[in-house]
Design a protein around this motif. Structure first.
Motif, PDB file in Angstrom:
ATOM      1  N   LEU A  29       0.822  -1.203   0.000  1.00 25.44           N
ATOM      2  CA  LEU A  29       0.000   0.000   0.000  1.00 25.44           C
ATOM      3  C   LEU A  29       0.861   1.260   0.000  1.00 25.44           C
ATOM      4  CD1 LEU A  29      -2.737   1.381   0.088  1.00 25.44           C
ATOM      5  CD2 LEU A  29      -2.679   1.158   2.587  1.00 25.44           C
ATOM      6  N   SER A  30       1.914   1.281   0.776  1.00 20.69           N
ATOM      7  CA  SER A  30       2.768   2.478   0.811  1.00 20.69           C
ATOM      8  C   SER A  30       3.391   2.727  -0.560  1.00 20.69           C
ATOM      9  CB  SER A  30       3.838   2.360   1.888  1.00 20.69           C
ATOM     10  OG  SER A  30       4.777   1.349   1.581  1.00 20.69           O
ATOM     11  N   GLN A  31       3.803   1.681  -1.269  1.00 24.64           N
ATOM     12  CA  GLN A  31       4.372   1.868  -2.605  1.00 24.64           C
ATOM     13  C   GLN A  31       3.327   2.416  -3.580  1.00 24.64           C
ATOM     14  OE1 GLN A  31       7.715   1.677  -3.468  1.00 24.64           O
ATOM     15  NE2 GLN A  31       7.675   1.679  -1.227  1.00 24.64           N
ATOM     16  N   GLN A  32       2.096   1.949  -3.471  1.00 21.45           N
ATOM     17  CA  GLN A  32       1.028   2.469  -4.334  1.00 21.45           C
ATOM     18  C   GLN A  32       0.789   3.953  -4.057  1.00 21.45           C
ATOM     19  OE1 GLN A  32      -0.008   0.400  -6.786  1.00 21.45           O
ATOM     20  NE2 GLN A  32       1.504  -0.889  -5.788  1.00 21.45           N
ATOM     21  N   LEU A  33       0.773   4.324  -2.789  1.00 21.85           N
ATOM     22  CA  LEU A  33       0.554   5.724  -2.412  1.00 21.85           C
ATOM     23  C   LEU A  33       1.725   6.617  -2.838  1.00 21.85           C
ATOM     24  CD1 LEU A  33      -1.030   5.164   1.108  1.00 21.85           C
ATOM     25  CD2 LEU A  33      -2.205   5.877  -0.999  1.00 21.85           C
ATOM     26  N   ILE A  34       2.949   6.103  -2.717  1.00 23.26           N
ATOM     27  CA  ILE A  34       4.123   6.864  -3.140  1.00 23.26           C
ATOM     28  C   ILE A  34       4.086   7.083  -4.649  1.00 23.26           C
ATOM     29  CG2 ILE A  34       6.641   6.733  -3.420  1.00 23.26           C
ATOM     30  CD1 ILE A  34       6.667   5.379  -0.597  1.00 23.26           C
ATOM     31  N   HIS A  35       3.758   6.042  -5.414  1.00 20.32           N
ATOM     32  CA  HIS A  35       3.675   6.186  -6.873  1.00 20.32           C
ATOM     33  C   HIS A  35       2.564   7.162  -7.266  1.00 20.32           C
ATOM     34  CE1 HIS A  35       6.648   3.390  -8.493  1.00 20.32           C
ATOM     35  NE2 HIS A  35       6.451   2.717  -7.379  1.00 20.32           N
ATOM     36  N   HIS A  36       1.446   7.116  -6.561  1.00 16.82           N
ATOM     37  CA  HIS A  36       0.355   8.053  -6.836  1.00 16.82           C
ATOM     38  C   HIS A  36       0.798   9.488  -6.556  1.00 16.82           C
ATOM     39  CE1 HIS A  36      -3.620   9.783  -7.132  1.00 16.82           C
ATOM     40  NE2 HIS A  36      -3.429  10.333  -5.936  1.00 16.82           N
ATOM     41  N   SER A  37       1.473   9.695  -5.422  1.00 17.20           N
ATOM     42  CA  SER A  37       1.925  11.050  -5.087  1.00 17.20           C
ATOM     43  C   SER A  37       2.944  11.552  -6.110  1.00 17.20           C
ATOM     44  CB  SER A  37       2.498  11.110  -3.667  1.00 17.20           C
ATOM     45  OG  SER A  37       3.748  10.469  -3.583  1.00 17.20           O
ATOM     46  N   TRP A  38       3.777  10.656  -6.636  1.00 21.12           N
ATOM     47  CA  TRP A  38       4.739  11.036  -7.667  1.00 21.12           C
ATOM     48  C   TRP A  38       4.021  11.461  -8.945  1.00 21.12           C
ATOM     49  CZ3 TRP A  38       8.991  12.950  -9.107  1.00 21.12           C
ATOM     50  CH2 TRP A  38       9.547  12.709 -10.354  1.00 21.12           C
ATOM     51  N   GLN A  39       3.020  10.696  -9.349  1.00 23.11           N
ATOM     52  CA  GLN A  39       2.265  11.042 -10.554  1.00 23.11           C
ATOM     53  C   GLN A  39       1.561  12.394 -10.396  1.00 23.11           C
ATOM     54  OE1 GLN A  39      -0.122   7.525 -10.833  1.00 23.11           O
ATOM     55  NE2 GLN A  39       1.359   6.470 -12.146  1.00 23.11           N
ATOM     56  N   GLN A  40       1.000  12.635  -9.224  1.00 20.17           N
ATOM     57  CA  GLN A  40       0.328  13.908  -8.973  1.00 20.17           C
ATOM     58  C   GLN A  40       1.318  15.070  -8.960  1.00 20.17           C
ATOM     59  OE1 GLN A  40      -3.061  14.404  -8.904  1.00 20.17           O
ATOM     60  NE2 GLN A  40      -2.898  12.295  -9.649  1.00 20.17           N
ATOM     61  N   PHE A  41       2.499  14.848  -8.408  1.00 14.78           N
ATOM     62  CA  PHE A  41       3.540  15.870  -8.391  1.00 14.78           C
ATOM     63  C   PHE A  41       3.939  16.232  -9.820  1.00 14.78           C
ATOM     64  CE2 PHE A  41       8.021  16.920  -6.506  1.00 14.78           C
ATOM     65  CZ  PHE A  41       7.778  18.261  -6.640  1.00 14.78           C
ATOM     66  N   ARG A  66      18.605  -2.122 -17.696  1.00 12.70           N
ATOM     67  CA  ARG A  66      19.150  -3.465 -17.892  1.00 12.70           C
ATOM     68  C   ARG A  66      18.536  -4.481 -16.932  1.00 12.70           C
ATOM     69  NH1 ARG A  66      22.552  -6.625 -15.670  1.00 12.70           N
ATOM     70  NH2 ARG A  66      23.390  -5.072 -14.261  1.00 12.70           N
ATOM     71  N   ILE A  67      18.310  -4.056 -15.690  1.00 14.08           N
ATOM     72  CA  ILE A  67      17.743  -4.996 -14.707  1.00 14.08           C
ATOM     73  C   ILE A  67      16.242  -4.783 -14.517  1.00 14.08           C
ATOM     74  CG2 ILE A  67      19.906  -5.408 -13.502  1.00 14.08           C
ATOM     75  CD1 ILE A  67      19.042  -3.400 -11.379  1.00 14.08           C
ATOM     76  N   GLN A  68      15.660  -3.907 -15.321  1.00  8.77           N
ATOM     77  CA  GLN A  68      14.225  -3.647 -15.315  1.00  8.77           C
ATOM     78  C   GLN A  68      13.706  -3.320 -13.913  1.00  8.77           C
ATOM     79  OE1 GLN A  68      12.529  -7.079 -17.277  1.00  8.77           O
ATOM     80  NE2 GLN A  68      13.112  -6.307 -19.279  1.00  8.77           N
ATOM     81  N   LYS A  69      14.319  -2.308 -13.327  1.00  7.74           N
ATOM     82  CA  LYS A  69      13.933  -1.869 -11.989  1.00  7.74           C
ATOM     83  C   LYS A  69      13.634  -0.378 -12.038  1.00  7.74           C
ATOM     84  CE  LYS A  69      13.516  -2.270  -7.544  1.00  7.74           C
ATOM     85  NZ  LYS A  69      12.368  -2.935  -6.974  1.00  7.74           N
ATOM     86  N   ASP A  70      12.459   0.005 -11.544  1.00 12.88           N
ATOM     87  CA  ASP A  70      12.060   1.405 -11.434  1.00 12.88           C
ATOM     88  C   ASP A  70      11.711   1.698  -9.987  1.00 12.88           C
ATOM     89  OD1 ASP A  70      12.145   1.884 -14.261  1.00 12.88           O
ATOM     90  OD2 ASP A  70      10.241   0.812 -14.422  1.00 12.88           O
ATOM     91  N   MET A  71      11.974   2.920  -9.565  1.00  8.21           N
ATOM     92  CA  MET A  71      11.604   3.304  -8.202  1.00  8.21           C
ATOM     93  C   MET A  71      11.407   4.802  -8.092  1.00  8.21           C
ATOM     94  SD  MET A  71      15.202   2.907  -6.113  1.00  8.21           S
ATOM     95  CE  MET A  71      14.227   2.341  -4.784  1.00  8.21           C
ATOM     96  N   VAL A  72      10.548   5.170  -7.151  1.00  9.02           N
ATOM     97  CA  VAL A  72      10.319   6.576  -6.831  1.00  9.02           C
ATOM     98  C   VAL A  72      11.194   6.921  -5.639  1.00  9.02           C
ATOM     99  CG1 VAL A  72       8.609   8.259  -6.039  1.00  9.02           C
ATOM    100  CG2 VAL A  72       7.971   6.524  -7.738  1.00  9.02           C
ATOM    101  N   VAL A  73      11.834   8.077  -5.706  1.00  9.28           N
ATOM    102  CA  VAL A  73      12.738   8.543  -4.655  1.00  9.28           C
ATOM    103  C   VAL A  73      12.011   9.574  -3.808  1.00  9.28           C
ATOM    104  CG1 VAL A  73      14.930   9.714  -4.181  1.00  9.28           C
ATOM    105  CG2 VAL A  73      14.738   8.136  -6.134  1.00  9.28           C
ATOM    106  N   LEU A  74      12.062   9.382  -2.497  1.00  6.51           N
ATOM    107  CA  LEU A  74      11.463  10.334  -1.561  1.00  6.51           C
ATOM    108  C   LEU A  74      12.481  11.407  -1.191  1.00  6.51           C
ATOM    109  CD1 LEU A  74       9.549   7.905   0.834  1.00  6.51           C
ATOM    110  CD2 LEU A  74       8.598   9.322  -0.999  1.00  6.51           C
ATOM    111  N   ASN A  75      11.994  12.522  -0.664  1.00  6.35           N
ATOM    112  CA  ASN A  75      12.849  13.610  -0.218  1.00  6.35           C
ATOM    113  C   ASN A  75      13.251  13.383   1.235  1.00  6.35           C
ATOM    114  OD1 ASN A  75      14.200  16.055  -0.380  1.00  6.35           O
ATOM    115  ND2 ASN A  75      12.463  17.187   0.431  1.00  6.35           N
ATOM    116  N   GLY A  76      14.518  13.548   1.532  1.00  9.26           N
ATOM    117  CA  GLY A  76      15.013  13.453   2.905  1.00  9.26           C
ATOM    118  C   GLY A  76      15.541  12.070   3.205  1.00  9.26           C
ATOM    119  N   GLY A  77      16.762  11.983   3.640  1.00  2.95           N
ATOM    120  CA  GLY A  77      17.380  10.694   3.918  1.00  2.95           C
ATOM    121  C   GLY A  77      17.249  10.263   5.358  1.00  2.95           C
ATOM    122  N   ASP A  78      16.169  10.649   6.034  1.00  2.00           N
ATOM    123  CA  ASP A  78      15.998  10.271   7.433  1.00  2.00           C
ATOM    124  C   ASP A  78      15.373   8.874   7.550  1.00  2.00           C
ATOM    125  OD1 ASP A  78      13.154  10.507   7.151  1.00  2.00           O
ATOM    126  OD2 ASP A  78      13.334  12.650   7.486  1.00  2.00           O
ATOM    127  N   ALA A  79      15.357   8.362   8.760  1.00  2.00           N
ATOM    128  CA  ALA A  79      14.880   6.990   8.999  1.00  2.00           C
ATOM    129  C   ALA A  79      13.433   6.788   8.574  1.00  2.00           C
ATOM    130  CB  ALA A  79      15.050   6.633  10.471  1.00  2.00           C
TER     131      ALA A  79
END
Length: 185
Positions: A29-41, A66-79
């Motif tokens: 669920l968190s990955q779905q929400l992160i991808h949605h927020s990225w699309q909206q941004f 090459r390895i067919q991997k995609d990811m959304v990056v969040l802001n801030g490198g905190d825990a």
């Protein structure tokens, strides 16, 4: 009496099943929400928190063809950010400017695939405006985290950092796996 024991056993099994599914369900669920927020941004140009109480938002996307991997990056490198995705580390958290773009992630989750990235692999970074930039992997290093060794990187580069070794998920690691990629013009 037997019916009560069977009912209690069934309820206990149900509780254990729900508990076992909670973490994977929350991660999905968190990955779905992160991808949605990225699309909206990308559509609006305004950062959107993935969920109302989040203290971060999506700022870029990385693609490893090459390895067919995609990811959304969040802001801030905190825990908190790192618990949900790879995160850009301040002050190097602004893509498509003349500073390096530094992204950290956990070796046992979001950056577990970094061991599959090789020299000369191409990594694509997309910013909120949909502008893409290509990077080529030029260095893969293992550095000692306890020495506070300064990373020497070129301007307009991409740096990916995770703990090392990959197959040792227990406890703190004293080493970091660092991938440095040069921006292609």
């Amino acid at each position: 009496m037997v019916k009560h024991v069977m009912f209690a056993t069934s309820m206990l099994a149900l509780v254990f099943a729900i508990h076992a599914l909670w973490i994977p369900a929350k991660a999905w669920l968190s990955q779905q929400l992160i991808h949605h927020s990225w699309q909206q941004f990308q559509l609006t140009g305004k950062p959107l928190k993935p969920w109302p109480w989040a203290d971060t938002h999506a700022i870029a996307a990385l693609s490893f063809e090459r390895i067919q991997k995609d990811m959304v990056v969040l802001n801030g490198g905190d825990a908190t950010s790192l618990a949900f995705s790879a995160s850009a580390v301040a002050p190097f958290n602004r893509p498509n400017i003349s500073l390096p773009f530094v992204v950290a992630g956990h070796r046992d989750s979001h950056f577990s695939f970094l061991s599959e990235v090789y020299m000369e692999d191409i990594i694509s970074l997309t910013d909120k405006d949909g502008r893409g930039q290509l990077y080529i992997v030029e260095a893969i290093d293992i550095v000692d985290a306890s020495t506070n060794e300064q990373l020497t990187v070129e301007e307009e580069s991409l740096v990916l950092i995770t703990c090392y070794p990959f197959n040792d998920a227990g406890g703190e690691s004293e080493q970091r796996y660092v991938i440095k990629a040069r921006r292609l013009t």
